[in-house]
Design a protein around this motif. Structure first.
Motif, PDB file in Angstrom:
ATOM      1  N   LEU A  11       3.173  -0.166 -14.167  1.00 46.94           N
ATOM      2  CA  LEU A  11       3.538  -0.370 -12.762  1.00 46.94           C
ATOM      3  C   LEU A  11       2.387   0.053 -11.849  1.00 46.94           C
ATOM      4  O   LEU A  11       2.036  -0.646 -10.895  1.00 46.94           O
ATOM      5  N   LEU A  12       1.784   1.195 -12.159  1.00 45.32           N
ATOM      6  CA  LEU A  12       0.673   1.673 -11.333  1.00 45.32           C
ATOM      7  C   LEU A  12      -0.500   0.690 -11.385  1.00 45.32           C
ATOM      8  O   LEU A  12      -1.090   0.368 -10.358  1.00 45.32           O
ATOM      9  N   ALA A  13      -0.790   0.191 -12.591  1.00 53.10           N
ATOM     10  CA  ALA A  13      -1.896  -0.767 -12.721  1.00 53.10           C
ATOM     11  C   ALA A  13      -1.603  -2.027 -11.912  1.00 53.10           C
ATOM     12  O   ALA A  13      -2.478  -2.558 -11.225  1.00 53.10           O
ATOM     13  N   TYR A  14      -0.342  -2.475 -11.986  1.00 56.54           N
ATOM     14  CA  TYR A  14       0.040  -3.671 -11.234  1.00 56.54           C
ATOM     15  C   TYR A  14      -0.144  -3.442  -9.735  1.00 56.54           C
ATOM     16  O   TYR A  14      -0.732  -4.261  -9.033  1.00 56.54           O
ATOM     17  N   LEU A  58       0.827  -1.211   0.000  1.00 58.69           N
ATOM     18  CA  LEU A  58       0.000   0.000   0.000  1.00 58.69           C
ATOM     19  C   LEU A  58       0.863   1.263   0.000  1.00 58.69           C
ATOM     20  O   LEU A  58       0.578   2.220  -0.709  1.00 58.69           O
ATOM     21  N   LEU A 106       2.260   1.726  -3.368  1.00 60.36           N
ATOM     22  CA  LEU A 106       1.253   2.261  -4.285  1.00 60.36           C
ATOM     23  C   LEU A 106       1.141   3.771  -4.106  1.00 60.36           C
ATOM     24  O   LEU A 106       1.117   4.546  -5.066  1.00 60.36           O
ATOM     25  N   SER A 107       1.086   4.157  -2.835  1.00 63.66           N
ATOM     26  CA  SER A 107       0.961   5.577  -2.531  1.00 63.66           C
ATOM     27  C   SER A 107       2.156   6.352  -3.078  1.00 63.66           C
ATOM     28  O   SER A 107       2.003   7.412  -3.688  1.00 63.66           O
ATOM     29  N   GLU A 136      -1.987  -1.186  -8.208  1.00 63.63           N
ATOM     30  CA  GLU A 136      -3.409  -1.039  -7.862  1.00 63.63           C
ATOM     31  C   GLU A 136      -4.052  -2.410  -7.700  1.00 63.63           C
ATOM     32  O   GLU A 136      -4.786  -2.663  -6.751  1.00 63.63           O
ATOM     33  N   SER A 137      -3.804  -3.308  -8.643  1.00 68.68           N
ATOM     34  CA  SER A 137      -4.468  -4.613  -8.578  1.00 68.68           C
ATOM     35  C   SER A 137      -3.911  -5.443  -7.428  1.00 68.68           C
ATOM     36  O   SER A 137      -4.643  -6.150  -6.743  1.00 68.68           O
ATOM     37  N   ALA A 158      -2.683  -4.253  -4.600  1.00 68.89           N
ATOM     38  CA  ALA A 158      -3.192  -3.691  -3.348  1.00 68.89           C
ATOM     39  C   ALA A 158      -4.658  -4.078  -3.136  1.00 68.89           C
ATOM     40  O   ALA A 158      -5.070  -4.381  -2.010  1.00 68.89           O
ATOM     41  N   ALA A 159      -5.444  -4.100  -4.237  1.00 74.42           N
ATOM     42  CA  ALA A 159      -6.852  -4.471  -4.099  1.00 74.42           C
ATOM     43  C   ALA A 159      -6.991  -5.930  -3.665  1.00 74.42           C
ATOM     44  O   ALA A 159      -7.780  -6.252  -2.772  1.00 74.42           O
ATOM     45  N   ARG A 160      -6.203  -6.803  -4.269  1.00 75.59           N
ATOM     46  CA  ARG A 160      -6.249  -8.219  -3.886  1.00 75.59           C
ATOM     47  C   ARG A 160      -5.831  -8.393  -2.433  1.00 75.59           C
ATOM     48  O   ARG A 160      -6.422  -9.158  -1.672  1.00 75.59           O
TER      49      ARG A 160
END
Lengths: 312, 333
Positions: free
Chosen positions: B70-73, B55, B58-59, B75-76, B78-80
């Protein structure tokens, strides 16, 4: 570069987004599931449940158990459990049913907190009225509204069918169960960790030396164009007419006079430009003045929707 | 040629952290397919640390990196990871015991007014059904559906009615069918009652009232034939938990109707969300009561014919249920 922008713009395909505030304080951006995706997941779940019942029926026919009256009891009980328990058990265990897993969807708490077991129960209990009652009503109105004048029945059908349509009107695409439980259904896309395009230089991809860019040549494009270029580089094959066209456009815009073949063709040239442009923009970003797009500083200053993550 | 880590901070940022992201990814894949229980102790202890690291990465990546992939990776990932760390928890048996000891009786007490109101509507139905049938027997057929009456209508003789109260089940598995049918039928009505609550509570009032009407009409019929005591001895052992369950489901529906119509200062969606969980708690408890009622109806009623025993079981049920809702879960544990 505007030629490729339409082809690669994710924002055109993506649904509305929601921001969940996690207990850790880092907001998570999620895309809401579309009604179609949810219907797909639901259909798969119904198929699984129906297969369970059919298997029970088949097994009991094999063992001649079907004739006994105990079978009736077991069958009715299994129907009750599958109808109410299939979704419940799976969502309680992992936040998604097998159908949702296949559709890459997940149930989350709308406030970003933990998913309460009772919230899962709530959203599944209401499915009865939202889905099964309208379905039965459409198939056989007499079953629900057994006696009554035609007008009452017509109003009843419209009234009940209206429940099933709530997700189409809610801006967060919640069904009534979601409203009651405070949950959302979001997409859970899988993104693999891809190679960093900046790393190409370190891997010795190009032995003939890098083209060097003047600071003025890096001042033409913003974040939006950089990320479109990233997509082009990631998705186009090495010998691609798109790459040639993009390289030509970039060269014309930044006033580059050399020949890209000097560096091994359009791809190495664009890769080098990407690295230099990203370094420049990330440097600006750290200083809080990264340009959002090539049009941002000039007239309108409008930001492309994909940029909201970097905009603050 | 520039060294890449001099070119971009984001490159170095990623290079230093990606091993921990991949470790988190592996742990998540294992947890998603086989459950948290399948993780080794080391992985389990590491999970919260890796989650927080992902997290914060990501921040940071949002602030410093323009690498979209990288951001998409992140994000996904962190969501998982969020779903895994903050997902649904709890052992089923512990949760069930806590539900019965605390959540259910507390929710019922907290919404006593709604329960009382639903009971009153049900009672109004009973009284109306009784009064109408006693004075105008010709309306009996339009109150009690023929499928439910099974021949117990004004044209039946006292003997027929008496027989209905003492019918024998000849096979145990026939009884099992009966119990299972009732459980399914009644539980579905209860769930329907709850689920209809968001329709402003109006269908719930109707369901409560008509259920009461049927009971009242059939009571009047048996009273008219001098079978009052036998009738109540037949009805009440399962009637106590069943009527209570219907009233509870109705109360849950009414709570939602109230939240929808009179949200006070809240947004309607928020008002509904707040009432959703207590209402579902009450409905779940009611389903458990319906299961008890179905067992009594399916087995006890067919096997025990003594009016004295039937009456005492009914009284026992009443005391038990009253004591449960009066005392269970009072003490903080």
């Amino acid at each position: 570069m505007t030629v490729t922008a339409d082809r690669f713009d994710d924002a055109l395909r993506a649904g509305p987004r929601v921001v969940l505030q996690t207990p850790e304080g880092v907001p998570l951006v999620m895309t809401l599931a579309s009604v179609g995706e949810r219907a797909y997941a639901f259909t798969i779940d119904c198929l699984f449940a129906a297969i369970g019942l059919l298997a029970l029926l088949f097994l009991s026919l094999l063992t001649q158990f079907a004739g006994s009256s105990l079978f009736g009891a077991v069958f009715v009980l299994a129907f009750f459990l599958l109808r109410n328990g299939w979704f419940l058990a799976h969502e309680l265990r992992s936040g998604r049913t097998p159908g949702k897993r296949r559709a890459a969807l997940r149930v989350v708490d709308a406030r970003g907190g933990p998913l309460e077991p009772l919230a899962v129960v709530v959203r599944n209990l209401t499915r009865e009225v939202e889905v099964f009652v309208p379905l039965v009503l459409l198939a056989n109105p007499d079953f629900v509204l057994d006696q009554g004048p035609g007008l009452v029945r017509a109003v009843g059908v419209v009234w009940v069918a209206g429940f099933a349509l709530v997700p189409f009107f809610d801006k967060k695409r919640r069904r009534i169960g979601d409203l009651l439980a405070g949950t959302l259904v979001v997409r859970e896309p899988r993104h693999a960790l891809q190679a960093d395009l900046v790393a190409g230089a370190a891997d010795g991809e190009d032995s003939r030396g890098e083209p060097a860019f003047e600071p003025a040549q890096l001042a033409h494009y913003g974040v939006y164009e950089l990320q479109v270029l990233e997509k082009v580089l990631r998705e186009e094959p090495t010998r691609s007419l798109v790459l040639d066209a993009v390289a030509e456009k970039v060269m014309r815009r930044i006033g580059w006079t050399g020949d890209p073949r000097e560096f091994g063709g359009a791809r190495p040239f664009l890769a080098a430009f990407y690295r230099a442009q990203r370094a420049r923009l990330e440097h600006d970003l750290a200083l809080g003045r990264a340009r959002q797009s090539k049009t941002a500083a000039t007239e309108r200053g409008s930001r492309p929707s994909t940029m909201h993550r970097n905009s603050q | 040629m520039n060294a890449p880590d001099k070119v971009t901070r984001s490159f170095a940022f990623r290079r230093d952290r990606q091993a921990s992201w991949r470790r988190l990814e592996r742990t998540l894949t294992a947890a998603e397919s086989h459950g948290l229980g399948s993780l080794t102790e080391k992985d389990l202890l590491e999970l919260p640390t890796l989650h927080r690291a992902a997290l914060s990465a990501l921040s940071a990546a949002r602030a410093i990196s323009l690498d979209q992939a990288l951001l998409a990776y992140l994000e996904s990932l962190a969501a998982r990871s969020h779903a895994c760390v903050h997902g649904v928890r709890g052992r089923p048996l512990t949760a069930l015991l806590r539900f019965l000891r605390e959540s259910f009786p507390r929710a019922v007490r907290a919404h006593g007014a709604a329960v009382a109101f639903a009971t009153a509507i049900l009672a109004l139905g009973v009284v109306t059904g009784f009064a109408v049938t006693a004075t105008h027997p010709e309306y009996y057929d339009s109150i009690v559906p023929p499928g439910l009456a099974q021949g117990r209508d004004p044209s039946a003789s006292t003997e027929d009615l008496r027989e209905g109260l003492y019918s024998d089940g000849d096979l145990v598995d026939a009884l099992a069918l009966f119990a299972s049918f009732l459980f399914q039928h009644n539980a579905q009505i209860g769930i329907l009652c709850f689920a209809l609550g968001f329709a402003a509570g109006i269908p719930v009032l109707w369901l409560l009232f008509t259920n009461g009407l049927t009971l009242g009409a059939m009571s009047a019929l048996h009273h008219g034939h001098g079978l009052a005591l036998e009738w109540w001895a037949w009805v009440l052992p399962h009637g106590v938990p069943e009527l209570l369950a219907i009233a509870l489901c109705g109360a849950a529906g009414l709570m939602q109707g109230h939240a929808l119509l009179l949200p006070e200062r809240l947004a309607r969606a928020e008002s509904l969300r707040r009432i959703g969980v207590p209402a579902a708690t009450i409905v779940l408890g009611a389903v458990a009561l319906l299961a008890i009622a179905a067992l009594i109806e399916g087995f006890f009623r067919q096997l025990v014919h003594s009016v004295a025993i039937r009456t005492s079981v009914a009284a026992g049920m009443f005391i038990l249920v009253t004591a449960y809702f009066a005392f269970a879960g009072r003490r903080e544990r």
